[in-house]
Every structure is written in structure tokens, then in C-alpha cells.
Write a protein that holds these residues in place. Structure first.
Motif, PDB file in Angstrom:
ATOM      1  N   ARG A   2      43.253  18.904  24.983  1.00 55.92           N
ATOM      2  CA  ARG A   2      43.256  19.947  23.965  1.00 55.92           C
ATOM      3  C   ARG A   2      41.856  20.504  23.820  1.00 55.92           C
ATOM      4  O   ARG A   2      40.926  19.781  23.524  1.00 55.92           O
ATOM      5  CB  ARG A   2      43.743  19.387  22.639  1.00 55.92           C
ATOM      6  N   ASP A   3      41.738  21.792  24.013  1.00 53.64           N
ATOM      7  CA  ASP A   3      40.450  22.451  23.861  1.00 53.64           C
ATOM      8  C   ASP A   3      40.289  22.953  22.432  1.00 53.64           C
ATOM      9  O   ASP A   3      41.260  23.245  21.748  1.00 53.64           O
ATOM     10  CB  ASP A   3      40.343  23.653  24.799  1.00 53.64           C
ATOM     11  N   THR A   4      39.041  23.064  22.018  1.00 60.01           N
ATOM     12  CA  THR A   4      38.698  23.701  20.762  1.00 60.01           C
ATOM     13  C   THR A   4      38.038  25.025  21.105  1.00 60.01           C
ATOM     14  O   THR A   4      37.125  25.070  21.925  1.00 60.01           O
ATOM     15  CB  THR A   4      37.729  22.822  19.941  1.00 60.01           C
ATOM     16  N   ILE A   5      38.515  26.104  20.519  1.00 64.27           N
ATOM     17  CA  ILE A   5      37.916  27.418  20.746  1.00 64.27           C
ATOM     18  C   ILE A   5      36.742  27.569  19.782  1.00 64.27           C
ATOM     19  O   ILE A   5      36.884  27.378  18.572  1.00 64.27           O
ATOM     20  CB  ILE A   5      38.946  28.547  20.542  1.00 64.27           C
ATOM     21  N   VAL A   6      35.595  27.920  20.314  1.00 63.26           N
ATOM     22  CA  VAL A   6      34.374  28.043  19.525  1.00 63.26           C
ATOM     23  C   VAL A   6      34.397  29.386  18.790  1.00 63.26           C
ATOM     24  O   VAL A   6      34.560  30.432  19.413  1.00 63.26           O
ATOM     25  CB  VAL A   6      33.143  27.946  20.450  1.00 63.26           C
ATOM     26  N   PRO A   7      34.230  29.366  17.458  1.00 62.57           N
ATOM     27  CA  PRO A   7      34.338  30.600  16.678  1.00 62.57           C
ATOM     28  C   PRO A   7      33.118  31.509  16.767  1.00 62.57           C
ATOM     29  O   PRO A   7      33.221  32.697  16.511  1.00 62.57           O
ATOM     30  CB  PRO A   7      34.530  30.102  15.245  1.00 62.57           C
ATOM     31  N   HIS A   8      31.965  30.957  17.123  1.00 56.30           N
ATOM     32  CA  HIS A   8      30.743  31.761  17.239  1.00 56.30           C
ATOM     33  C   HIS A   8      29.810  31.105  18.245  1.00 56.30           C
ATOM     34  O   HIS A   8      29.938  29.919  18.546  1.00 56.30           O
ATOM     35  CB  HIS A   8      30.046  31.927  15.876  1.00 56.30           C
ATOM     36  N   ALA A   9      28.877  31.862  18.782  1.00 59.33           N
ATOM     37  CA  ALA A   9      27.938  31.331  19.775  1.00 59.33           C
ATOM     38  C   ALA A   9      27.139  30.180  19.169  1.00 59.33           C
ATOM     39  O   ALA A   9      26.795  30.207  17.986  1.00 59.33           O
ATOM     40  CB  ALA A   9      27.000  32.433  20.252  1.00 59.33           C
ATOM     41  N   MET A  10      26.879  29.169  19.967  1.00 60.18           N
ATOM     42  CA  MET A  10      26.107  28.020  19.498  1.00 60.18           C
ATOM     43  C   MET A  10      25.495  27.271  20.671  1.00 60.18           C
ATOM     44  O   MET A  10      25.903  27.451  21.816  1.00 60.18           O
ATOM     45  CB  MET A  10      26.986  27.079  18.688  1.00 60.18           C
ATOM     46  N   THR A  60      21.132  20.275  26.615  1.00 62.52           N
ATOM     47  CA  THR A  60      21.861  21.130  25.685  1.00 62.52           C
ATOM     48  C   THR A  60      22.925  21.905  26.457  1.00 62.52           C
ATOM     49  O   THR A  60      22.883  21.967  27.690  1.00 62.52           O
ATOM     50  CB  THR A  60      20.938  22.139  24.975  1.00 62.52           C
ATOM     51  N   ALA A  61      23.845  22.481  25.723  1.00 58.25           N
ATOM     52  CA  ALA A  61      24.863  23.339  26.326  1.00 58.25           C
ATOM     53  C   ALA A  61      25.034  24.563  25.429  1.00 58.25           C
ATOM     54  O   ALA A  61      25.297  24.430  24.236  1.00 58.25           O
ATOM     55  CB  ALA A  61      26.183  22.592  26.455  1.00 58.25           C
ATOM     56  N   SER A  62      24.861  25.750  25.999  1.00 58.00           N
ATOM     57  CA  SER A  62      25.066  26.990  25.261  1.00 58.00           C
ATOM     58  C   SER A  62      26.518  27.420  25.409  1.00 58.00           C
ATOM     59  O   SER A  62      27.060  27.446  26.519  1.00 58.00           O
ATOM     60  CB  SER A  62      24.147  28.089  25.799  1.00 58.00           C
ATOM     61  N   VAL A  63      27.137  27.736  24.288  1.00 55.73           N
ATOM     62  CA  VAL A  63      28.546  28.093  24.265  1.00 55.73           C
ATOM     63  C   VAL A  63      28.695  29.429  23.542  1.00 55.73           C
ATOM     64  O   VAL A  63      28.125  29.629  22.476  1.00 55.73           O
ATOM     65  CB  VAL A  63      29.360  26.998  23.544  1.00 55.73           C
ATOM     66  N   SER A  64      29.455  30.333  24.125  1.00 53.98           N
ATOM     67  CA  SER A  64      29.676  31.658  23.531  1.00 53.98           C
ATOM     68  C   SER A  64      30.942  31.660  22.679  1.00 53.98           C
ATOM     69  O   SER A  64      31.861  30.855  22.903  1.00 53.98           O
ATOM     70  CB  SER A  64      29.818  32.714  24.629  1.00 53.98           C
ATOM     71  N   ALA A  65      30.997  32.580  21.736  1.00 52.05           N
ATOM     72  CA  ALA A  65      32.190  32.735  20.911  1.00 52.05           C
ATOM     73  C   ALA A  65      33.412  32.954  21.798  1.00 52.05           C
ATOM     74  O   ALA A  65      33.348  33.691  22.786  1.00 52.05           O
ATOM     75  CB  ALA A  65      32.011  33.918  19.959  1.00 52.05           C
ATOM     76  N   GLY A  66      34.506  32.278  21.472  1.00 47.18           N
ATOM     77  CA  GLY A  66      35.737  32.406  22.239  1.00 47.18           C
ATOM     78  C   GLY A  66      35.849  31.445  23.409  1.00 47.18           C
ATOM     79  O   GLY A  66      36.911  31.341  24.015  1.00 47.18           O
ATOM     80  N   ASN A  67      34.755  30.739  23.754  1.00 46.28           N
ATOM     81  CA  ASN A  67      34.802  29.744  24.827  1.00 46.28           C
ATOM     82  C   ASN A  67      35.517  28.492  24.331  1.00 46.28           C
ATOM     83  O   ASN A  67      35.654  28.264  23.135  1.00 46.28           O
ATOM     84  CB  ASN A  67      33.395  29.364  25.276  1.00 46.28           C
TER      85      ASN A  67
END
Length: 109
Positions: A2-10, A60-67
Motif C-alpha cells: 500500500r502506497d501513501t500519496i504525498v500531499p505536498h513536496a517534502m 535524504t529523499a526528495s518527494v514531489s506532491a502526488g508521488n
């Protein structure tokens, strides 16, 4: 899985894992932050009689909104079945068994 969709860049800068039961002598669990289905360099290993790991502060890991993100769990040297929590809040721990992927839970902050 199960993935979690990231709501904003982080930027994810620490991975903390707490096991309910330690892996056992000479055994371990390795956890890896997955981003859009691919492994990042952010990992955490719980070994022997420990029930938690030292947070990885060098990667670190950069994640964009919607990823999507999740945590991949890999046993090393066949540790016994255990449950583990992925949260700093014991009331929000996700429990899984060996070989399953752990859902990433957002901080209640």
C-alpha cells in the motif's frame, strides 16, 4: 503493498523503525524508503536484540506532491516473525509480518 500519496513536496531526512520483538542474535530486518516503486538510499536496519535502529541522518529523499511512498521490509538470516510499528505514536503503529511492505504513516504533527 500500500502506497501513501504525498500531499505536498517534502524531503524525508530520517527513517525510524520500532519493532515489538527483536530479530534475534545474528539476524536483522532492513527497512528501505520506496519512492514511486523504487528504492531510495534512506534505510534503517534493526539487528540482534535491538528493537529499533539508529536513524539514517546521512541520506535524504526528495518527494514531489502526488508521488507515492512506502517502506520495504527485508529479513536477513531468517529472523522470527515479529510485528513492528512505523510511527513515533504507539497508537498509530502499523503491524505487518515478514515479507510484507509496511505502509508509511504521516506524522500527526
Amino acid at each position: 503493498n500500500r502506497d501513501t500519496i504525498v500531499p505536498h513536496a517534502m524531503t524525508v531526512d530520517q527513517l525510524r523503525i520500532k519493532l515489538i520483538t527483536p530479530p534475534g542474535s545474528g539476524k536483522s530486518w532492513t527497512f528501505t524508503l520506496m519512492h514511486n516503486g523504487s528504492a531510495t538510499s534512506l534505510t534503517c536496519t534493526v539487528s540482534d536484540t535491538a528493537t529499533d535502529c539508529t536513524p539514517d541522518t546521512s541520506n535524504t529523499a526528495s518527494v514531489s506532491a502526488g508521488n507515492s511512498v512506502n517502506i520495504d521490509l527485508n529479513p536477513v538470516n531468517a529472523p522470527g516473525n515479529t510485528t513492528h510499528g512505523l510511527s513515533d505514536d504507539p497508537g498509530r503503529q502499523t503491524r505487518r509480518q515478514a515479507g510484507e511492505t509496511v505502509e508509511l504513516l504521516p506524522d500527526a504533527g
